[in-house]
Design a protein around this motif. Structure first.
Motif, PDB file in Angstrom:
ATOM      1  N   ALA A  36       0.827  -1.203   0.000  1.00 37.55           N
ATOM      2  CA  ALA A  36       0.000   0.000   0.000  1.00 37.55           C
ATOM      3  C   ALA A  36       0.862   1.254   0.000  1.00 37.55           C
ATOM      4  N   PHE A  37       1.867   1.302   0.858  1.00 35.40           N
ATOM      5  CA  PHE A  37       2.672   2.525   0.956  1.00 35.40           C
ATOM      6  C   PHE A  37       3.561   2.714  -0.274  1.00 35.40           C
ATOM      7  N   GLU A  38       3.973   1.644  -0.890  1.00 43.80           N
ATOM      8  CA  GLU A  38       4.737   1.799  -2.122  1.00 43.80           C
ATOM      9  C   GLU A  38       3.851   2.399  -3.213  1.00 43.80           C
ATOM     10  N   LEU A  39       2.615   1.916  -3.293  1.00 44.71           N
ATOM     11  CA  LEU A  39       1.682   2.432  -4.295  1.00 44.71           C
ATOM     12  C   LEU A  39       1.246   3.860  -3.992  1.00 44.71           C
ATOM     13  N   PHE A  40       1.093   4.181  -2.729  1.00 42.54           N
ATOM     14  CA  PHE A  40       0.736   5.558  -2.369  1.00 42.54           C
ATOM     15  C   PHE A  40       1.836   6.515  -2.825  1.00 42.54           C
ATOM     16  N   ALA A  41       3.088   6.071  -2.695  1.00 43.17           N
ATOM     17  CA  ALA A  41       4.204   6.918  -3.124  1.00 43.17           C
ATOM     18  C   ALA A  41       4.222   7.069  -4.644  1.00 43.17           C
ATOM     19  N   GLU A  42       3.822   6.025  -5.367  1.00 40.50           N
ATOM     20  CA  GLU A  42       3.855   6.054  -6.827  1.00 40.50           C
ATOM     21  C   GLU A  42       2.652   6.785  -7.435  1.00 40.50           C
ATOM     22  N   HIS A  43       1.462   6.548  -6.875  1.00 41.66           N
ATOM     23  CA  HIS A  43       0.236   7.019  -7.518  1.00 41.66           C
ATOM     24  C   HIS A  43      -0.621   7.914  -6.607  1.00 41.66           C
ATOM     25  N   GLY A  44      -0.179   8.133  -5.386  1.00 40.95           N
ATOM     26  CA  GLY A  44      -0.990   8.902  -4.459  1.00 40.95           C
ATOM     27  C   GLY A  44      -2.018   8.017  -3.773  1.00 40.95           C
ATOM     28  N   TYR A  45      -2.531   8.499  -2.650  1.00 43.02           N
ATOM     29  CA  TYR A  45      -3.512   7.713  -1.895  1.00 43.02           C
ATOM     30  C   TYR A  45      -4.794   7.525  -2.697  1.00 43.02           C
ATOM     31  N   ASP A  46      -5.328   8.614  -3.234  1.00 41.59           N
ATOM     32  CA  ASP A  46      -6.594   8.533  -3.963  1.00 41.59           C
ATOM     33  C   ASP A  46      -6.456   7.771  -5.279  1.00 41.59           C
ATOM     34  N   GLY A  47      -5.239   7.714  -5.807  1.00 47.40           N
ATOM     35  CA  GLY A  47      -5.018   7.013  -7.064  1.00 47.40           C
ATOM     36  C   GLY A  47      -4.732   5.538  -6.899  1.00 47.40           C
ATOM     37  N   THR A  48      -4.786   5.056  -5.669  1.00 52.53           N
ATOM     38  CA  THR A  48      -4.522   3.646  -5.376  1.00 52.53           C
ATOM     39  C   THR A  48      -5.797   2.975  -4.886  1.00 52.53           C
ATOM     40  N   THR A  49      -6.132   1.828  -5.447  1.00 47.46           N
ATOM     41  CA  THR A  49      -7.318   1.083  -5.025  1.00 47.46           C
ATOM     42  C   THR A  49      -6.905  -0.145  -4.209  1.00 47.46           C
ATOM     43  N   VAL A  50      -7.881  -0.733  -3.560  1.00 46.29           N
ATOM     44  CA  VAL A  50      -7.623  -1.972  -2.831  1.00 46.29           C
ATOM     45  C   VAL A  50      -7.166  -3.058  -3.796  1.00 46.29           C
ATOM     46  N   ASP A  51      -7.767  -3.091  -5.007  1.00 42.18           N
ATOM     47  CA  ASP A  51      -7.343  -4.084  -5.999  1.00 42.18           C
ATOM     48  C   ASP A  51      -5.876  -3.899  -6.372  1.00 42.18           C
ATOM     49  N   ASP A  52      -5.445  -2.639  -6.469  1.00 46.31           N
ATOM     50  CA  ASP A  52      -4.029  -2.370  -6.771  1.00 46.31           C
ATOM     51  C   ASP A  52      -3.141  -2.934  -5.659  1.00 46.31           C
ATOM     52  N   ILE A  53      -3.568  -2.738  -4.435  1.00 47.72           N
ATOM     53  CA  ILE A  53      -2.756  -3.172  -3.293  1.00 47.72           C
ATOM     54  C   ILE A  53      -2.627  -4.687  -3.252  1.00 47.72           C
TER      55      ILE A  53
ATOM     56  N   LYS B  13      -9.756   0.945   3.301  1.00 51.30           N
ATOM     57  CA  LYS B  13      -8.425   1.341   2.819  1.00 51.30           C
ATOM     58  C   LYS B  13      -7.722   2.219   3.839  1.00 51.30           C
ATOM     59  N   GLU B  14      -8.465   3.053   4.572  1.00 52.77           N
ATOM     60  CA  GLU B  14      -7.848   3.919   5.584  1.00 52.77           C
ATOM     61  C   GLU B  14      -7.111   3.103   6.648  1.00 52.77           C
ATOM     62  N   GLU B  15      -7.686   1.946   6.988  1.00 55.39           N
ATOM     63  CA  GLU B  15      -7.112   1.136   8.065  1.00 55.39           C
ATOM     64  C   GLU B  15      -5.706   0.647   7.755  1.00 55.39           C
ATOM     65  N   VAL B  16      -5.392   0.449   6.461  1.00 53.10           N
ATOM     66  CA  VAL B  16      -4.070  -0.069   6.123  1.00 53.10           C
ATOM     67  C   VAL B  16      -2.978   0.955   6.445  1.00 53.10           C
ATOM     68  N   VAL B  17      -3.369   2.215   6.579  1.00 55.93           N
ATOM     69  CA  VAL B  17      -2.406   3.258   6.935  1.00 55.93           C
ATOM     70  C   VAL B  17      -2.107   3.244   8.437  1.00 55.93           C
ATOM     71  N   PHE B  18      -3.000   2.666   9.221  1.00 56.60           N
ATOM     72  CA  PHE B  18      -2.844   2.638  10.680  1.00 56.60           C
ATOM     73  C   PHE B  18      -2.901   1.200  11.186  1.00 56.60           C
ATOM     74  N   PRO B  19      -1.991   0.346  10.738  1.00 56.55           N
ATOM     75  CA  PRO B  19      -2.113  -1.088  11.044  1.00 56.55           C
ATOM     76  C   PRO B  19      -1.780  -1.464  12.477  1.00 56.55           C
ATOM     77  N   ASP B  20      -1.115  -0.565  13.194  1.00 55.15           N
ATOM     78  CA  ASP B  20      -0.600  -0.917  14.515  1.00 55.15           C
ATOM     79  C   ASP B  20      -1.402  -0.315  15.667  1.00 55.15           C
ATOM     80  N   HIS B  21      -2.420   0.480  15.375  1.00 54.75           N
ATOM     81  CA  HIS B  21      -3.102   1.185  16.454  1.00 54.75           C
ATOM     82  C   HIS B  21      -4.027   0.295  17.283  1.00 54.75           C
TER      83      HIS B  21
ATOM     84  N   LYS C  84      -1.596  15.130   4.121  1.00 52.29           N
ATOM     85  CA  LYS C  84      -2.027  15.503   2.770  1.00 52.29           C
ATOM     86  C   LYS C  84      -3.418  15.006   2.411  1.00 52.29           C
ATOM     87  N   VAL C  85      -3.904  13.987   3.110  1.00 46.92           N
ATOM     88  CA  VAL C  85      -5.163  13.331   2.723  1.00 46.92           C
ATOM     89  C   VAL C  85      -6.230  13.578   3.786  1.00 46.92           C
TER      90      VAL C  85
END
Length: 246
Positions: free
Chosen positions: A35-52, A70-78, A129-130
């Protein structure tokens, strides 16, 4: 279309396509890394769950087994950090310093961020940013604050201002923790995060650590004022909070 990604996942030990005998990375970690690699490449909004899931090399159902949104993948440790906090607070049911205990609980969250500074900095930058992630983060912070307030409310139940004190201290602990933590994150995780957070939490502890217990002194009306003051000061130095007579 296949759910499998054809190439090994880059920069993730044990990812899809890892050599036989090499320990595999847990699916949860694969999803977060992808997810974070794709967010860096395409942005958060430009990345789908299917992409991940394609990048991670797993099925779509695997994603939702670990992350409801999708938001939860950004906070996996909370979720784990919140459970640790609640457990720590429960263990301190009779701690003579409840405010200190609350500050200690906040330090558990700080250590979670410190365990992976690079990831923590990336997440902080992305969240700034999001708007959807900022909203989600606010909800996460509220859950920490509510856990602290619930603990303190129990501990301050005998005080006339127990409820107000509990929620005020909880909010102060969270604000102090976030001030120190975010200063560290904005610096790119340079320096000692514990020192930054401790400085802010120590201020909360000094401000609210006194639960306002009362010292009662019974005296004759003929007792000189200087003697009353002297006895009061002596009692406070000794930590004596039993009724005293002159």
């Amino acid at each position: 279309m296949s759910d499998r990604h054809d190439e090994p996942f880059p920069d993730v030990p044990g990812g899809a396509g890892a050599a036989e005998g090499q320990e595999k990375t847990p699916i949860r970690d694969l999803l977060v890394a992808a997810a974070f690699e794709l967010f860096a490449e395409h942005g958060y909004d430009g990345t789908t769950v299917d992409d991940i899931v394609r990048r991670a090399g797993v099925g779509r159902r695997s994603f939702f087994r670990y992350f409801p949104t999708k938001e939860e993948v950004v906070f996996p440790d909370h979720e784990g950090a919140l459970a640790d906090m609640v457990g720590y607070l429960d263990e301190g049911a009779h701690d003579p310093d409840p405010v200190g205990r609350a500050c200690g609980a906040a330090r558990l969250v700080m250590r979670m961020y410190a365990q992976n500074p690079e990831f923590s900095v990336k997440r902080y930058a992305l969240t700034r940013k999001v708007p959807a992630l900022k909203t989600h983060e606010t909800a996460v912070v509220w859950r920490y604050e509510r856990a602290l307030a619930a603990y303190l409310e129990r501990r301050f139940s005998a005080l006339p201002d127990g409820g107000a004190r509990a929620y005020t201290v909880a909010a102060s602990v969270v604000a102090a923790h976030n001030y120190g933590l975010r200063s560290w994150l904005r610096s790119g995780a340079r320096g000692d995060v514990a020192a930054a957070v401790d400085q802010a939490l120590d201020l909360v502890h000094r401000t609210w650590g006194d639960t306002g217990e009362t010292l009662v002194l019974v005296t004759r009306s003929s007792t000189p004022l200087w003697q009353i003051v002297q006895r009061l000061e002596g009692a406070r130095r000794e930590g004596d909070q039993e009724p005293r007579s002159l």
